[in-house]
Design an enzyme around this catalytic site. Structure first.
Site, PDB file in Angstrom:
ATOM      1  N   GLU A 173      28.805   1.940  -7.926  1.00  0.00           N
ATOM      2  CA  GLU A 173      28.924   2.195  -9.364  1.00  0.00           C
ATOM      3  C   GLU A 173      30.365   2.579  -9.723  1.00  0.00           C
ATOM      4  O   GLU A 173      30.885   2.157 -10.743  1.00  0.00           O
ATOM      5  CB  GLU A 173      27.957   3.305  -9.799  1.00  0.00           C
ATOM      6  CG  GLU A 173      26.496   2.884  -9.791  1.00  0.00           C
ATOM      7  CD  GLU A 173      26.201   1.743 -10.771  1.00  0.00           C
ATOM      8  OE1 GLU A 173      26.992   1.516 -11.700  1.00  0.00           O
ATOM      9  OE2 GLU A 173      25.171   1.071 -10.593  1.00  0.00           O
ATOM     10  N   TYR A 204      28.152   7.911 -17.395  1.00  0.00           N
ATOM     11  CA  TYR A 204      27.569   6.629 -16.986  1.00  0.00           C
ATOM     12  C   TYR A 204      27.178   6.659 -15.497  1.00  0.00           C
ATOM     13  O   TYR A 204      26.052   6.313 -15.122  1.00  0.00           O
ATOM     14  CB  TYR A 204      28.541   5.462 -17.237  1.00  0.00           C
ATOM     15  CG  TYR A 204      28.058   4.247 -16.488  1.00  0.00           C
ATOM     16  CD1 TYR A 204      26.969   3.523 -16.972  1.00  0.00           C
ATOM     17  CD2 TYR A 204      28.587   3.907 -15.241  1.00  0.00           C
ATOM     18  CE1 TYR A 204      26.438   2.467 -16.251  1.00  0.00           C
ATOM     19  CE2 TYR A 204      28.067   2.857 -14.511  1.00  0.00           C
ATOM     20  CZ  TYR A 204      26.998   2.145 -15.029  1.00  0.00           C
ATOM     21  OH  TYR A 204      26.459   1.122 -14.296  1.00  0.00           O
ATOM     22  N   ASP A 264      26.001   1.027 -19.606  1.00  0.00           N
ATOM     23  CA  ASP A 264      27.286   0.352 -19.419  1.00  0.00           C
ATOM     24  C   ASP A 264      27.498  -0.576 -20.615  1.00  0.00           C
ATOM     25  O   ASP A 264      26.635  -0.692 -21.498  1.00  0.00           O
ATOM     26  CB  ASP A 264      27.347  -0.380 -18.069  1.00  0.00           C
ATOM     27  CG  ASP A 264      26.568  -1.679 -18.054  1.00  0.00           C
ATOM     28  OD1 ASP A 264      25.779  -1.921 -18.986  1.00  0.00           O
ATOM     29  OD2 ASP A 264      26.746  -2.465 -17.101  1.00  0.00           O
ATOM     30  N   CYS A 300      23.087 -12.332 -22.263  1.00  0.00           N
ATOM     31  CA  CYS A 300      23.524 -11.708 -23.519  1.00  0.00           C
ATOM     32  C   CYS A 300      24.970 -11.239 -23.362  1.00  0.00           C
ATOM     33  O   CYS A 300      25.304 -10.074 -23.505  1.00  0.00           O
ATOM     34  CB  CYS A 300      22.597 -10.543 -23.885  1.00  0.00           C
ATOM     35  SG  CYS A 300      22.834  -9.960 -25.562  1.00  0.00           S
ATOM     36  N   CYS A 339      21.534 -17.508 -26.329  1.00  0.00           N
ATOM     37  CA  CYS A 339      20.222 -17.091 -26.840  1.00  0.00           C
ATOM     38  C   CYS A 339      19.129 -18.093 -26.470  1.00  0.00           C
ATOM     39  O   CYS A 339      17.959 -17.708 -26.349  1.00  0.00           O
ATOM     40  CB  CYS A 339      20.287 -16.876 -28.345  1.00  0.00           C
ATOM     41  SG  CYS A 339      21.504 -15.636 -28.819  1.00  0.00           S
ATOM     42  N   CYS A 375      17.408 -16.943 -23.381  1.00  0.00           N
ATOM     43  CA  CYS A 375      17.119 -15.505 -23.311  1.00  0.00           C
ATOM     44  C   CYS A 375      15.626 -15.217 -23.212  1.00  0.00           C
ATOM     45  O   CYS A 375      14.838 -15.681 -24.042  1.00  0.00           O
ATOM     46  CB  CYS A 375      17.700 -14.815 -24.544  1.00  0.00           C
ATOM     47  SG  CYS A 375      17.391 -13.042 -24.533  1.00  0.00           S
ATOM     48  N   CYS A 419      14.462 -10.128 -30.528  1.00  0.00           N
ATOM     49  CA  CYS A 419      15.856  -9.809 -30.840  1.00  0.00           C
ATOM     50  C   CYS A 419      16.106  -9.779 -32.351  1.00  0.00           C
ATOM     51  O   CYS A 419      16.006 -10.792 -33.040  1.00  0.00           O
ATOM     52  CB  CYS A 419      16.786 -10.837 -30.185  1.00  0.00           C
ATOM     53  SG  CYS A 419      18.521 -10.528 -30.548  1.00  0.00           S
TER      54      CYS A 419
HETATM   55  S1  SF4 Z   1      18.515 -13.472 -28.197  1.00  0.00           S
HETATM   56 FE1  SF4 Z   1      19.444 -11.488 -28.600  1.00  0.00          FE
HETATM   57  S2  SF4 Z   1      19.227 -10.360 -26.684  1.00  0.00           S
HETATM   58 FE2  SF4 Z   1      18.922 -12.532 -26.219  1.00  0.00          FE
HETATM   59  S3  SF4 Z   1      20.936 -13.347 -25.636  1.00  0.00           S
HETATM   60 FE3  SF4 Z   1      20.706 -13.692 -27.842  1.00  0.00          FE
HETATM   61  S4  SF4 Z   1      21.655 -11.879 -28.776  1.00  0.00           S
HETATM   62 FE4  SF4 Z   1      21.236 -11.353 -26.653  1.00  0.00          FE
END
Ligand code: SF4
Length: 300
Positions: free
Chosen positions: A41, A123, A141, A195, A201, A204, A210
């Site tokens: 870390e 952190y 982070d 992300c 997205c 994702c 989101c």
């Molecule tokens: S949908 Fe939202 S959480 Fe997923 S990559 Fe796109 S911005 Fe990030």
């Protein structure tokens, strides 16, 4: 949508399933000790993972426990830090190892006690408490902060330090069923792989949760901060001096040699300033024979 409403469990499930098949294979994810987790870390702050992995493996092979590291001279520790940058982290790890070894060789489990160790900030304490001891605490982070903000419909930019509101949002995402640390790892991995600052997205696993995507990905309210300059700075001059000391085949190096190596700008005072700051920080010792790596070497 709010990520922890009735669909919160769904978000956890989607994210953890994705993490189970997409997580990168990193050496500290295979049952590393608390100390090994702390070292990775600290190394991972401000240094890209690709450079951390081989250094971490070397360190763990050489100094697997706090007492092993505590027994090493600082010059050796700084040499082994190599070119990872921000070498005060190496010195702090050494100080931390000495403290932990003196206290019996085991890292404390509580976040507050971890924060009390040299060089361990909020952190790192949270990361060790979560990843080494399974604590339910947000690990914030920059990647996690970005993901959490976007899930809540915000594009950033992120503030310089973590706000109370951010912490509360991140904590509200964590499950109470013992999988909080794994969810934090998954959030971190999502921020590193999907992300990202330019998010993908379409790939994702939590796109349906989101808020930022649902709002049509509105632009950030302020421009992102510009990256810090490196060339010609005191940081570059300090890096050059440390490199000269690491590479030297003698313990003590003459001042002129180091000042010459540290000329990275037109500022005539910069090399001396950089050298003195390294001595002040305990990274370099000054003696009649010149300068040496580490603050624990006896001047001569
Ligand atoms: S949908 Fe939202 S959480 Fe997923 S990559 Fe796109 S911005 Fe990030």
């Amino acid at each position: 949508m709010a990520p922890m409403d009735a669909t919160g469990m769904e978000l956890h499930g989607d994210l953890l399933r994705w993490y189970a098949v997409s997580a990168r294979s990193l050496p500290w994810r295979a049952g590393a000790t608390p100390w090994a987790i702390l070292v990775c870390e600290v190394m991972g702050q401000q240094t890209p993972l690709a450079r951390v992995v081989p250094r971490w493996q070397e360190w763990m092979a050489r100094w697997p426990s706090p007492c092993d590291l505590a027994a090493a001279p600082q010059a050796e520790v700084l040499r082994a830090w190599d070119r990872m940058g921000y070498p005060r982290r190496a010195l702090n790890l050494h100080r931390c190892a000495v403290r932990v070894c003196d206290a019996g060789g085991e890292l404390p489990r509580e976040e507050a006690a971890l924060r009390d160790l040299p060089g361990i900030g909020a952190y790192t304490a949270a990361a060790v408490a979560a990843f080494a001891f399974g604590a339910r605490t947000p690990v914030l982070d920059v990647n996690v902060r970005r993901v959490v903000a976007r899930l809540h419909g915000e594009a950033g930019p992120l503030s310089a330090s973590v706000t109370l509101a951010e912490r509360a949002r991140a904590e509200s995402l964590l499950p109470h069923d013992g999988s909080a640390a794994r969810l934090s790892e998954a959030l971190m991995e999502l921020g590193a792989l999907v992300c990202t600052p330019a998010p993908r997205c379409g790939e994702c696993p939590v796109a349906s949760h989101c808020g930022w995507l649902a709002a049509g990905r509105p632009p950030a309210s302020a421009p992102a901060r510009r990256p810090q300059r490196w060339a010609g700075t005191d940081r570059q001059a300090r890096g050059r001096i440390l490199a000269a000391l690491r590479e030297a085949d003698v313990a003590w190096v003459a001042r002129e040699v180091l000042l010459d190596r540290a000329r990275v700008s037109e500022d005539p005072a910069q090399p001396g300033r950089a050298l003195e700051s390294l001595v002040r920080d305990g990274l370099v010792s000054a003696g009649a024979g010149g300068y040496a790596l580490g603050g624990d070497i006896l001047p001569r």
